[in-house]
Design a protein around this motif. Structure first.
Motif, mmCIF file in Angstrom:
data_model
loop_
_atom_site.group_PDB
_atom_site.id
_atom_site.type_symbol
_atom_site.label_atom_id
_atom_site.label_comp_id
_atom_site.label_asym_id
_atom_site.label_seq_id
_atom_site.Cartn_x
_atom_site.Cartn_y
_atom_site.Cartn_z
ATOM 1 N N PHE A 1 2.836 11.595 6.360
ATOM 2 C CA PHE A 1 1.831 12.293 5.755
ATOM 3 C C PHE A 1 1.556 11.450 4.176
ATOM 4 C CE2 PHE A 1 1.326 15.048 1.705
ATOM 5 C CZ PHE A 1 0.800 15.743 2.132
ATOM 6 N N LYS A 2 2.265 10.011 3.724
ATOM 7 C CA LYS A 2 1.906 8.982 3.039
ATOM 8 C C LYS A 2 0.597 7.893 3.840
ATOM 9 C CE LYS A 2 5.201 9.124 -0.084
ATOM 10 N NZ LYS A 2 5.184 8.787 -1.191
ATOM 11 N N VAL A 3 1.207 8.051 5.228
ATOM 12 C CA VAL A 3 -0.565 7.001 5.879
ATOM 13 C C VAL A 3 -1.266 8.508 5.988
ATOM 14 C CG1 VAL A 3 -0.953 6.767 8.414
ATOM 15 C CG2 VAL A 3 0.791 6.162 8.080
ATOM 16 N N LYS A 4 -1.665 9.070 5.928
ATOM 17 C CA LYS A 4 -2.345 10.535 6.123
ATOM 18 C C LYS A 4 -3.698 9.920 4.997
ATOM 19 C CE LYS A 4 -1.309 14.613 8.032
ATOM 20 N NZ LYS A 4 -1.437 16.141 8.259
ATOM 21 N N HIS A 5 -2.950 10.154 3.271
ATOM 22 C CA HIS A 5 -3.487 9.471 2.264
ATOM 23 C C HIS A 5 -3.950 7.824 2.254
ATOM 24 C CE1 HIS A 5 -2.365 12.615 -0.040
ATOM 25 N NE2 HIS A 5 -0.553 12.621 0.372
ATOM 26 N N VAL A 6 -3.237 7.605 3.024
ATOM 27 C CA VAL A 6 -3.786 5.907 2.919
ATOM 28 C C VAL A 6 -5.067 5.928 3.999
ATOM 29 C CG1 VAL A 6 -3.330 3.451 4.102
ATOM 30 C CG2 VAL A 6 -1.295 4.950 2.913
ATOM 31 N N LYS B 1 -26.513 0.522 -6.508
ATOM 32 C CA LYS B 1 -26.728 0.187 -5.602
ATOM 33 C C LYS B 1 -24.626 -0.825 -5.257
ATOM 34 C CE LYS B 1 -31.272 -0.228 -3.349
ATOM 35 N NZ LYS B 1 -32.381 -0.167 -3.342
ATOM 36 N N GLN B 2 -24.865 -1.221 -6.561
ATOM 37 C CA GLN B 2 -23.199 -1.547 -6.480
ATOM 38 C C GLN B 2 -22.246 -0.458 -5.675
ATOM 39 O OE1 GLN B 2 -22.094 -3.304 -9.990
ATOM 40 N NE2 GLN B 2 -23.044 -5.671 -9.198
ATOM 41 N N VAL B 3 -21.186 -1.374 -5.200
ATOM 42 C CA VAL B 3 -19.740 -0.608 -4.638
ATOM 43 C C VAL B 3 -18.931 -1.096 -5.103
ATOM 44 C CG1 VAL B 3 -18.864 0.104 -3.367
ATOM 45 C CG2 VAL B 3 -20.968 0.053 -2.593
ATOM 46 N N GLN B 4 -17.726 -0.526 -5.840
ATOM 47 C CA GLN B 4 -16.678 -0.556 -6.823
ATOM 48 C C GLN B 4 -15.790 -0.458 -5.789
ATOM 49 O OE1 GLN B 4 -17.787 -1.544 -9.619
ATOM 50 N NE2 GLN B 4 -16.203 -2.802 -10.241
ATOM 51 N N VAL B 5 -14.685 -1.107 -5.228
ATOM 52 C CA VAL B 5 -13.852 -1.327 -4.450
ATOM 53 C C VAL B 5 -12.270 -0.976 -5.052
ATOM 54 C CG1 VAL B 5 -12.546 -1.939 -2.817
ATOM 55 C CG2 VAL B 5 -14.691 -2.362 -2.700
ATOM 56 N N GLU B 6 -11.765 0.332 -4.783
ATOM 57 C CA GLU B 6 -10.864 0.115 -5.909
ATOM 58 C C GLU B 6 -9.442 0.288 -5.111
ATOM 59 O OE1 GLU B 6 -9.980 3.454 -8.252
ATOM 60 O OE2 GLU B 6 -12.627 4.018 -8.171
ATOM 61 N N LEU B 7 -7.903 -0.397 -5.714
ATOM 62 C CA LEU B 7 -6.951 -0.321 -4.587
ATOM 63 C C LEU B 7 -5.891 0.815 -5.502
ATOM 64 C CD1 LEU B 7 -5.755 -2.536 -2.542
ATOM 65 C CD2 LEU B 7 -4.848 -2.989 -4.942
ATOM 66 N N LYS B 8 -5.920 0.954 -4.151
ATOM 67 C CA LYS B 8 -5.189 2.632 -4.324
ATOM 68 C C LYS B 8 -3.440 1.792 -4.021
ATOM 69 C CE LYS B 8 -8.828 5.547 -5.026
ATOM 70 N NZ LYS B 8 -8.743 7.385 -5.398
ATOM 71 N N GLU B 9 -2.763 3.276 -4.460
ATOM 72 C CA GLU B 9 -0.839 2.820 -4.590
ATOM 73 C C GLU B 9 -0.548 3.880 -3.560
ATOM 74 O OE1 GLU B 9 2.428 -0.400 -5.193
ATOM 75 O OE2 GLU B 9 0.918 0.886 -7.134
ATOM 76 N N VAL B 10 0.159 3.219 -2.577
ATOM 77 C CA VAL B 10 1.449 4.379 -2.090
ATOM 78 C C VAL B 10 2.734 3.525 -2.033
ATOM 79 C CG1 VAL B 10 2.059 5.619 0.182
ATOM 80 C CG2 VAL B 10 -0.585 5.649 -0.576
ATOM 81 N N LYS B 11 3.925 4.374 -2.443
ATOM 82 C CA LYS B 11 4.840 3.541 -2.986
ATOM 83 C C LYS B 11 6.242 4.756 -1.731
ATOM 84 C CE LYS B 11 4.616 2.644 -7.137
ATOM 85 N NZ LYS B 11 5.616 2.709 -8.531
ATOM 86 N N LEU B 12 6.613 3.752 -1.020
ATOM 87 C CA LEU B 12 7.224 4.708 -0.019
ATOM 88 C C LEU B 12 8.850 4.217 -0.447
ATOM 89 C CD1 LEU B 12 5.355 2.913 3.511
ATOM 90 C CD2 LEU B 12 6.061 5.334 2.421
ATOM 91 N N ARG B 13 9.886 4.610 0.345
ATOM 92 C CA ARG B 13 11.311 3.918 0.073
ATOM 93 C C ARG B 13 12.107 3.083 2.217
ATOM 94 N NH1 ARG B 13 14.901 5.787 -3.702
ATOM 95 N NH2 ARG B 13 16.226 4.908 -2.735
ATOM 96 N N PRO B 14 12.801 2.454 1.628
ATOM 97 C CA PRO B 14 12.830 2.243 2.849
ATOM 98 C C PRO B 14 13.485 3.368 4.188
ATOM 99 C CG PRO B 14 14.407 0.802 0.926
ATOM 100 C CD PRO B 14 13.460 2.017 0.281
#
Length: 172
Positions: free
Chosen positions: A102-107, A80-93
């Motif tokens: 497109f990146k927002v869709k992933h997030v 019943k435990q839920v493992q929360v992961e930290l996913k990363e998306v990289k951008l440039r200025p």
């Protein structure tokens, strides 16, 4: 970490023990030999449940069945435990609007799965002098995700990158 061991049958060292029966009835204080004989006559084990009490409290039970039930409870709790992961998306200025969407869709997908997302803007070379561009990109991402996520960590600089952490909104 060593698991605490439970004394059963012959490993109990006390001379007298307070005995609790198989149906949780009090059988009183008995000499150890008598308690062991009583447990053996019922084809069960004598298990020390409170070794620090005076005299120690022992219970007549099927120890194998008890350990099995405990293992089942632990497995159920772990399931019943839920493992929360930290996913990363990289951008440039200078990331273009379409690429940003497109990146927002992933997030958005990460947040729907119940994970947190770290959006990082990486500065290269002289781009570091225009941190406001990175700030604007992160603000735009935060605005796009306002309906599904909440900003947990505001924009922070760390070396040559700026990041922000977004967590999914708590469902009521």
């Amino acid at each position: 970490m060593a698991k605490p061991t439970v004394n059963i049958n012959q490993t109990i060292r006390a001379k007298e023990v307070r005995v609790v029966g198989a149906e949780s009835e009090q059988l009183g204080i008995l000499p150890l030999r008598e308690a062991l004989a009583l447990a053996e006559s019922q084809q069960l084990d004598l298990v020390e449940v409170s070794p620090t009490a005076v005299p120690p409290v022992c219970r007549i039970m099927d120890y194998g069945k008890f350990k099995y039930q405990q293992a089942k409870k632990q497995a159920e709790a772990k399931k019943k435990q839920v493992q929360v992961e930290l996913k990363e998306v990289k951008l440039r200025p200078k990331t273009d609007t379409h690429d940003l969407e497109f990146k927002v869709k992933h997030v958005r997908r990460f947040l729907e799965e119940g994970n947190k997302a770290k959006i990082t803007v990486v500065f290269r070379g002289r781009e570091i002098t225009h941190q406001e561009l990175g700030m604007a990109a992160l603000e735009k991402v935060a605005a796009e995700l306002a309906d599904i996520g909440v900003v947990e960590v505001r924009q922070k600089m760390e070396g040559r990158s700026m990041f922000m952490i977004v967590a999914p909104k708590v469902k009521k």
